[in-house]
Design a protein around this motif. Structure first.
Motif, PDB file in Angstrom:
ATOM      1  N   LEU A 177       8.814  -3.311   5.496  1.00 26.92           N
ATOM      2  CA  LEU A 177       7.903  -3.664   6.891  1.00 26.92           C
ATOM      3  C   LEU A 177       6.711  -4.435   6.401  1.00 26.92           C
ATOM      4  O   LEU A 177       6.301  -4.906   7.252  1.00 26.92           O
ATOM      5  CB  LEU A 177       7.807  -2.701   8.032  1.00 26.92           C
ATOM      6  N   LEU A 178       6.232  -4.027   6.035  1.00 28.92           N
ATOM      7  CA  LEU A 178       5.023  -4.517   4.874  1.00 28.92           C
ATOM      8  C   LEU A 178       4.875  -5.042   4.488  1.00 28.92           C
ATOM      9  O   LEU A 178       4.230  -6.308   4.053  1.00 28.92           O
ATOM     10  CB  LEU A 178       4.253  -2.799   4.230  1.00 28.92           C
ATOM     11  N   ALA A 179       6.066  -5.509   3.597  1.00 20.52           N
ATOM     12  CA  ALA A 179       6.180  -6.856   2.596  1.00 20.52           C
ATOM     13  C   ALA A 179       6.823  -7.634   3.622  1.00 20.52           C
ATOM     14  O   ALA A 179       5.360  -8.907   3.530  1.00 20.52           O
ATOM     15  CB  ALA A 179       6.853  -6.347   1.600  1.00 20.52           C
ATOM     16  N   GLY A 180       7.154  -7.412   3.911  1.00 24.92           N
ATOM     17  CA  GLY A 180       7.512  -8.774   5.480  1.00 24.92           C
ATOM     18  C   GLY A 180       6.503  -9.037   5.933  1.00 24.92           C
ATOM     19  O   GLY A 180       6.182 -10.292   5.958  1.00 24.92           O
ATOM     20  N   THR A 181       5.559  -8.186   6.521  1.00 25.49           N
ATOM     21  CA  THR A 181       4.861  -8.589   7.197  1.00 25.49           C
ATOM     22  C   THR A 181       3.426  -9.305   5.876  1.00 25.49           C
ATOM     23  O   THR A 181       3.402 -10.105   7.195  1.00 25.49           O
ATOM     24  CB  THR A 181       3.549  -7.388   8.338  1.00 25.49           C
ATOM     25  N   ALA A 237      12.054  -6.452  -2.573  1.00 27.54           N
ATOM     26  CA  ALA A 237      13.525  -6.744  -1.591  1.00 27.54           C
ATOM     27  C   ALA A 237      12.394  -6.719   0.328  1.00 27.54           C
ATOM     28  O   ALA A 237      13.245  -8.313   0.533  1.00 27.54           O
ATOM     29  CB  ALA A 237      13.693  -5.558  -1.299  1.00 27.54           C
ATOM     30  N   GLY A 238      11.605  -6.241   0.509  1.00 30.49           N
ATOM     31  CA  GLY A 238      11.389  -7.142   1.974  1.00 30.49           C
ATOM     32  C   GLY A 238      10.430  -8.059   1.775  1.00 30.49           C
ATOM     33  O   GLY A 238      10.914  -9.363   2.797  1.00 30.49           O
ATOM     34  N   ALA A 239       9.989  -8.680   0.309  1.00 28.70           N
ATOM     35  CA  ALA A 239       8.733 -10.237   0.428  1.00 28.70           C
ATOM     36  C   ALA A 239      10.584 -11.315   0.124  1.00 28.70           C
ATOM     37  O   ALA A 239      11.121 -12.181   0.533  1.00 28.70           O
ATOM     38  CB  ALA A 239       7.720  -9.837  -0.569  1.00 28.70           C
ATOM     39  N   ALA A 240      11.260  -9.967  -0.408  1.00 22.98           N
ATOM     40  CA  ALA A 240      12.338 -12.019  -0.753  1.00 22.98           C
ATOM     41  C   ALA A 240      13.336 -12.137   0.680  1.00 22.98           C
ATOM     42  O   ALA A 240      13.346 -13.030   0.606  1.00 22.98           O
ATOM     43  CB  ALA A 240      13.192 -11.453  -1.895  1.00 22.98           C
ATOM     44  N   GLY A 241      13.544 -11.281   1.152  1.00 22.31           N
ATOM     45  CA  GLY A 241      14.250 -11.344   2.580  1.00 22.31           C
ATOM     46  C   GLY A 241      13.577 -11.767   3.567  1.00 22.31           C
ATOM     47  O   GLY A 241      13.754 -12.842   4.116  1.00 22.31           O
ATOM     48  N   THR A 242      12.381 -11.723   3.477  1.00 21.33           N
ATOM     49  CA  THR A 242      11.286 -12.518   4.468  1.00 21.33           C
ATOM     50  C   THR A 242      11.346 -13.895   3.862  1.00 21.33           C
ATOM     51  O   THR A 242      11.979 -14.890   4.620  1.00 21.33           O
ATOM     52  CB  THR A 242      10.247 -11.684   4.538  1.00 21.33           C
ATOM     53  N   ALA A 267      13.229  -7.797   9.944  1.00 22.69           N
ATOM     54  CA  ALA A 267      12.828  -8.524  10.323  1.00 22.69           C
ATOM     55  C   ALA A 267      11.971  -9.457  11.186  1.00 22.69           C
ATOM     56  O   ALA A 267      11.189  -9.795  11.465  1.00 22.69           O
ATOM     57  CB  ALA A 267      13.542 -10.138   9.960  1.00 22.69           C
ATOM     58  N   GLY A 268      12.764  -8.799  12.441  1.00 24.21           N
ATOM     59  CA  GLY A 268      11.978  -8.808  14.357  1.00 24.21           C
ATOM     60  C   GLY A 268      10.596  -8.332  14.530  1.00 24.21           C
ATOM     61  O   GLY A 268       9.906  -8.391  14.382  1.00 24.21           O
ATOM     62  N   VAL A 269      11.119  -7.122  13.451  1.00 19.98           N
ATOM     63  CA  VAL A 269       9.699  -5.617  13.286  1.00 19.98           C
ATOM     64  C   VAL A 269       8.464  -7.173  12.644  1.00 19.98           C
ATOM     65  O   VAL A 269       7.226  -7.335  13.798  1.00 19.98           O
ATOM     66  CB  VAL A 269       9.759  -4.826  13.138  1.00 19.98           C
ATOM     67  N   CYS A 270       8.502  -7.425  11.330  1.00 20.74           N
ATOM     68  CA  CYS A 270       7.316  -8.030  11.083  1.00 20.74           C
ATOM     69  C   CYS A 270       7.392  -9.621  11.791  1.00 20.74           C
ATOM     70  O   CYS A 270       5.984  -9.776  11.602  1.00 20.74           O
ATOM     71  CB  CYS A 270       8.109  -8.543   9.149  1.00 20.74           C
ATOM     72  N   THR A 271       8.487 -10.186  11.968  1.00 20.95           N
ATOM     73  CA  THR A 271       7.921 -11.511  12.551  1.00 20.95           C
ATOM     74  C   THR A 271       7.175 -11.480  14.160  1.00 20.95           C
ATOM     75  O   THR A 271       6.186 -11.794  14.477  1.00 20.95           O
ATOM     76  CB  THR A 271       8.882 -12.107  13.338  1.00 20.95           C
ATOM     77  N   ALA A 272       7.155  -9.935  14.480  1.00 16.64           N
ATOM     78  CA  ALA A 272       6.528  -9.773  15.809  1.00 16.64           C
ATOM     79  C   ALA A 272       5.635  -8.825  16.153  1.00 16.64           C
ATOM     80  O   ALA A 272       4.524 -10.044  16.552  1.00 16.64           O
ATOM     81  CB  ALA A 272       7.682  -8.840  16.685  1.00 16.64           C
ATOM     82  N   LEU A 273       5.353  -8.990  14.543  1.00 17.33           N
ATOM     83  CA  LEU A 273       4.175  -8.171  14.585  1.00 17.33           C
ATOM     84  C   LEU A 273       2.972  -9.348  14.214  1.00 17.33           C
ATOM     85  O   LEU A 273       1.410  -9.603  14.735  1.00 17.33           O
ATOM     86  CB  LEU A 273       3.500  -7.263  13.270  1.00 17.33           C
TER      87      LEU A 273
END
Length: 316
Positions: free
Chosen positions: A288-292, A229-234, A155-161
């Motif tokens: 990472l893709l979904a979270g971003t 899962a990435g989308a749900a977690g974000t 989540a930190g990488v997604c937020t940073a991007l």
């Protein structure tokens, strides 16, 4: 609702009060001149609808209150007030959908810090998963997924991007690489020890494993689940619904794949090692893709909400 406690230099208090009064969704403004001692200044209190909180906090930071004074934000569990009800009606969107970018950055910064506790949790989770893959025990695999703390750095990488924060990105990547590297190295030693005492055997690893064979056999379903899962977690992080993170943790094959790779490496099975590594990388990429993309969509959505609110205010 959110409760803001501000310490402001006396010369900036008027600007802060004007900002609060001009922000749609605020209520319960109180000013206590000279009440603050460390740092010295005025104490300003107010409540703001969660969906308007990011705009207000951003304005306070532009006034450099975070540098010259203090900004503290708490969630209000219960607010019985017609003023609060009116503020929430006037604020754009719904509070459950709101994103507090400062809070998200702060949370992911903390969760992506490479600490002894973070590494210990990841190591323990990987060793539990190692037992699960050797015993072909799905319950142990699920338990290991729930223990693993790797979603924080992801989540930190997604937020940073999205926020263009290179330091947070570097910090998160280091936590991921060092954490998984340490976990896999320790798990290799753990599997060698377990083999020496007769609890692990190569035959068990190489046997048909209907419950855990998926950890070294990546396919498109693995990627699809990781994306979902990435989308749900974000969404769980941005909406403060942290309970959903447990479901996210047990939906992706990160820790089990790392464990299987480590055990297979200990036995010299390079085919399973490579397959598990691919599974691990595929899941990390999907998250990472979904979270971003989820954060980008939320950022665009709230930008439009603010534009609509500003247009309505202008019409009045």
């Amino acid at each position: 609702m959110l409760h803001l406690r501000l310490i402001t230099p006396p010369e900036r208090t008027d600007a802060v009060v004007r900002l609060i009064e001009s922000t749609v969704g605020t209520a319960h403004l109180a000013v206590l001149p000279g009440a603050a001692r460390d740092p010295a200044g005025d104490l300003v209190l107010c409540d703001v609808a969660r969906e308007a909180g990011d705009e207000l906090i951003g304005g306070l930071r532009k006034l450099e209150i975070d540098r010259t004074g203090s900004i503290a934000v708490d969630s209000v569990g219960l607010s019985l007030s017609r003023h609060a009800d009116r503020a929430e009606r006037e604020a754009p969107g719904e509070g459950a959908d709101a994103v507090l970018w400062e809070q998200l950055t702060d949370v992911t910064h903390e969760e992506s810090t490479l600490t002894v506790t973070y590494v210990a949790f990841l190591v323990i989770a990987t060793m539990i998963a190692a037992c699960g893959v050797v015993l072909d025990n799905a319950i142990l695999i699920v338990g290991a997924m729930a223990v693993g703390p790797e979603f924080g750095p992801l989540a930190g990488v997604c937020t940073a991007l999205v926020q263009r924060a290179p330091r947070l990105a570097l910090r998160s990547l280091i936590a991921l690489l060092v954490g998984f590297g340490a976990a896999m190295v320790v798990t290799v030693g753990f599997s060698v020890f377990m083999d020496a005492v007769g609890l692990f055997t190569e035959g068990r690893l190489e046997a048909d494993r209907p419950n855990t064979g998926f950890v070294y056999a990546p396919d498109w379903f693995s990627f699809v689940v990781a994306v979902l899962a990435g989308a749900a977690g974000t969404l769980s992080l941005t909406s403060a619904k942290s309970g959903a993170l447990v479901g996210v943790a047990i939906s992706v094959t990160t820790v089990p794949a790392a464990a299987n790779a480590a055990v297979a490496l200990g036995y010299g099975d390079m085919e399973q090692t490579w397959g598990s590594t691919q599974q691990l990388l595929l899941n990390l990429l999907g998250i990472l893709l979904a979270g971003t993309l989820t954060l980008l969509a939320q950022k665009a959505f709230w930008a439009r909400q603010r534009e609509r609110t500003a247009a309505k205010i202008a019409e009045r």
